[in-house]
Enzyme design. Structure first.
Site, PDB file in Angstrom:
ATOM      1  N   LYS A 147     -63.452 -36.031  47.068  1.00  0.00           N
ATOM      2  CA  LYS A 147     -63.496 -35.219  46.436  1.00  0.00           C
ATOM      3  C   LYS A 147     -63.874 -33.636  46.352  1.00  0.00           C
ATOM      4  CE  LYS A 147     -63.178 -38.967  42.528  1.00  0.00           C
ATOM      5  NZ  LYS A 147     -63.390 -39.920  43.345  1.00  0.00           N
ATOM      6  N   ARG A 323     -52.196 -43.772  47.028  1.00  0.00           N
ATOM      7  CA  ARG A 323     -51.971 -45.207  46.632  1.00  0.00           C
ATOM      8  C   ARG A 323     -51.637 -45.422  45.329  1.00  0.00           C
ATOM      9  NH1 ARG A 323     -55.092 -46.718  41.987  1.00  0.00           N
ATOM     10  NH2 ARG A 323     -57.159 -46.298  41.818  1.00  0.00           N
TER      11      ARG A 323
END
Length: 698
Positions: A147, A323
């Protein structure tokens, strides 16, 4: 989900294997084609396997030992066990999974929805073995999976970002210092995380220290990486994400948005596509920034760019999930694309089949995440058990259920408690929501506590129906916690009348055997009954008359007409009340007159007695409720992570006594009053069940 936790191996058209991974936290069984056709029904088949079969690809499921009888194991062409139940020894065990790939000669791996799906080391090991990873390359996984790094890349790509600290937070005291500089409230979250794990909101220094401790522990447990970052918490935002699709030839598309603002503990509960909030210009701007970010990391596969959107439609990059998302079916419904098929094609090296102008918004889709959770405890604490009865509402049109469980399946403490994703589709939002109401009413789940009461209340709440939502929806609408459906006077009469009619129907059935009366000579069948019905400590005197399958019930001078087939063996109870169709479920019916009915999503306990039985019941002693202020019981099944007290210690009200971990989430148990600890009944490492005694206070 309960359905999607293992790795799954598949075989290509050339009859060589491809390896797919299956996770606890995602989709899996499709009931209709993902290129939406409400008339096409398919057999029980895992979401990814279904697409593989459509493409001529054979599959091999990888599973832990407790999942040896799971649905995905049965529907795959082969199966390989990769270890015991703990995820670190099975679904996170790269060595075991690599051995399974070698054993089966797998050519490719689909990483599913969690665990190793965003793990760059796993992708690297696959590449070293010449095995195709059906997802982005390791550079994109690393860049977007971290992140801190992803935020820097987003800034460089001119994507709007949230103000915050762009480094790794070393310890709790540094966290407090940084939070003070940014300004409260702040969000503490795992650098390598996702799915709401390792995330805490802090409003002061004390909450920052506590949040740092819990977030780092959850991050290490869930992702094997305890690094944390801190950023400004945008109060009362919407959570809206953009689905992207990119190939290996430099082409990328955005497939519209998904509204994911209804959340508890930073985990999504209800999603819909499109969003009621976005206008075409904002949608386009968000889509273009999402594609810009994907291009910046040379992304190739399906991915999701998540944004926080404030009340003025300013949007800020939150994270990118490299994903397939749990909520991807609603995008498939409104675009007509099979995202799993697109991922496989891209991994094989094919160019995208569509241009941006080809991507439509056709209709509206809503998804409810059905969890094995008790919604009356913090909007959902995990529940475990065996599904004694399970029936999906697949006979309804335009309903899709993605699950991986069946009647008899066990819900354990080891994995995410999702049972399924319930998806409904309509030409309009109103139509999609009405279908969701019907689907939830017709969804039969017995043996575990589930969150259908909460889901149904959300979708009919005036604020949700009007589109006035944010990530604070649940705590704002239910400030004192979820209490179930609050009955109106008319609904209360409907429920009482139904219980009375059901009681009489059961009494009449008990007098017959094979359709005939049990005794040849009996008095004429009664057509009038005087009953006493108890509900929520209220007592109601009812008069009931019958004509065939139709009952007229008089309550407080009001008449209620109830009719139906009264099939007492069916899990569902479809009836008509005053001309209005309702589907209820009878959850319990005893000889003592106790009846539990699921009505408008919520379970209500009633007791129906004859007037004589009611007059005698007044003489029965009542059970004295337990004094819960002096004891601490586990509110959920799980394992004890830490115990902070010992006998003789003095504790203050609200002080932490122990920490329970359930399904990868840690929960702090606190004292209900200021007192001295009398005894401690647990220790770190113990497994506890719901209601187990943990600590006694004097």
């Amino acid at each position: 989900s309960q359905s999607v936790r293992s790795f799954l191996l598949i075989q290509t058209v050339s009859h060589k294997h491809v390896c797919f991974s299956k996770q606890r936290c995602g989709v899996i069984i499709c009931r209709y084609s993902t290129v939406y056709d409400p008339n096409e029904k398919v057999s029980l088949i895992i979401r990814v396997i279904k697409t593989c079969k459509k493409m001529g690809i054979k599959t091999v499921a990888v599973h832990s030992d407790v999942d040896s009888s799971a649905v995905h194991v049965k529907v795959a062409d082969e199966a390989v066990c990769v270890g015991p139940a703990p995820t670190s020894k099975s679904y996170l065990n790269m060595d075991a999974i690599m051995n399974a790939i070698k054993q089966t000669g797998a050519q490719a791996v689909h990483p599913g929805y969690g665990f190793l799906s965003e793990n760059k080391e796993f992708a690297k090991r696959l590449a070293a073995e010449g095995v195709t990873f059906i997802g982005p390359d390791t550079h994109a996984i690393q860049a977007m999976g971290d992140k801190i790094e992803s935020k820097l890349i987003a800034k460089a790509a001119k994507v709007n970002t949230i103000p915050g600290f762009d480094g790794v937070v070393k310890d709790a005291e540094e966290a407090v210092k940084i939070a003070g500089e940014i300004g409260y409230p702040v969000m503490i979250k795992a650098s390598a995380g996702g799915g709401g794990k390792g995330m805490r909101i802090a409003w002061n220094d004390e909450e920052t220290r506590e949040g740092f401790r819990f977030s780092s522990q959850e991050a290490l447990s869930s992702f094997g990486d305890d690094r944390l970052l801190i950023e400004k918490f945008i109060d009362n935002p919407r959570h809206i994400e953009i689905q992207v699709l990119a190939d290996k030839h430099g082409d990328a598309l955005w497939l519209n948005e998904r509204e994911c603002s209804i959340q508890r503990r930073n985990q999504k509960v209800v999603e819909e596509a499109p969003s009621t909030f976005l206008d075409p210009d904002t949608r386009r701007a968000m889509g273009e920034q999402a594609v810009s970010l994907a291009n910046a990391v040379k992304y190739s596969s399906a991915g999701t760019v998540e944004f926080l959107v404030d009340s003025k439609k300013n949007f800020y990059f939150l994270e990118m999930n490299t994903r397939l998302q749990v909520e991807h079916p609603i995008t498939e419904c409104i675009t007509g694309l099979d995202l799993v098929q697109q991922m496989i094609r891209i991994a094989k090296g094919y160019k995208l089949q569509h241009k941006q102008s080809d991507i439509p918004i056709n209709g509206w889709a809503v998804e409810s995440r059905v969890y094995a959770e008790d919604p009356y405890k913090s909007f959902g604490l995990p529940s475990i058990g065996r599904l004694s009865q399970y029936q999906e509402p697949l006979d309804l049109p335009n309903v899709r259920v993605d699950s991986g469980i069946q009647e008899g399946s066990d819900i354990s403490i080891y994995y995410d408690p999702m049972i399924s994703k319930l998806v409904t589709y309509g030409k309009t939002r109103e139509e999609a929501l009405k279908k969701m109401e019907d689907a939830l009413d017709n969804y039969v789940i017995r043996g575990v506590t589930h969150n259908i009461p909460l889901l149904r209340e959300i979708i009919v709440h005036p604020r949700f129906v009007s589109g006035d939502i944010s990530t604070k929806f649940l705590p704002e609408v239910y400030p004192d916690g979820f209490k179930g459906h609050m009955l109106t006077a008319g609904e209360r009469r409907e429920l009482l009348a139904t219980a009375a009619a059901l009681y009489v129907a059961a009494q009449l059935r008990s007098q017959k055997f094979l359709g005939d009366l049990r005794v040849s000579v009996v008095p004429a069948e009664s057509r009038q009954w005087e009953l006493c019905v108890e509900l929520d400590k209220g007592v109601h005197m009812l008069g009931v008359s019958r004509s065939g399958n139709n009952y007229t019930v008089e309550i407080d001078g009001e008449k209620v007409e109830v009719s139906g087939e009264w099939n007492l063996a069916s899990a569902l109870l479809p009836i008509t009340i005053n001309g209005k169709h309702r589907t209820l479920q009878c959850l319990l019916r005893t000889a003592a007159g106790e009846i539990s009915l699921q009505y408008l999503g919520t379970s209500f306990k009633l007791r129906v007695l004859s007037n004589l039985a009611a007059s005698l019941s007044k003489h029965m002693p009542e059970k004295v409720p337990e004094d819960t202020s002096s004891i601490l019981r586990s509110p959920m099944p799980g394992s004890v992570v830490a115990v902070s007290v010992k006998p003789g210690d003095n504790v203050a009200e609200g002080q932490e006594i122990c920490v329970i971990e359930a399904m990868k989430m840690q929960n702090s148990m606190t004292a209900a009053k200021t007192a001295k600890v009398k005894s401690v009944h647990c220790k770190a490492g113990d497994t506890v069940g719901e209601g187990d005694l943990l600590v006694e206070l004097e």
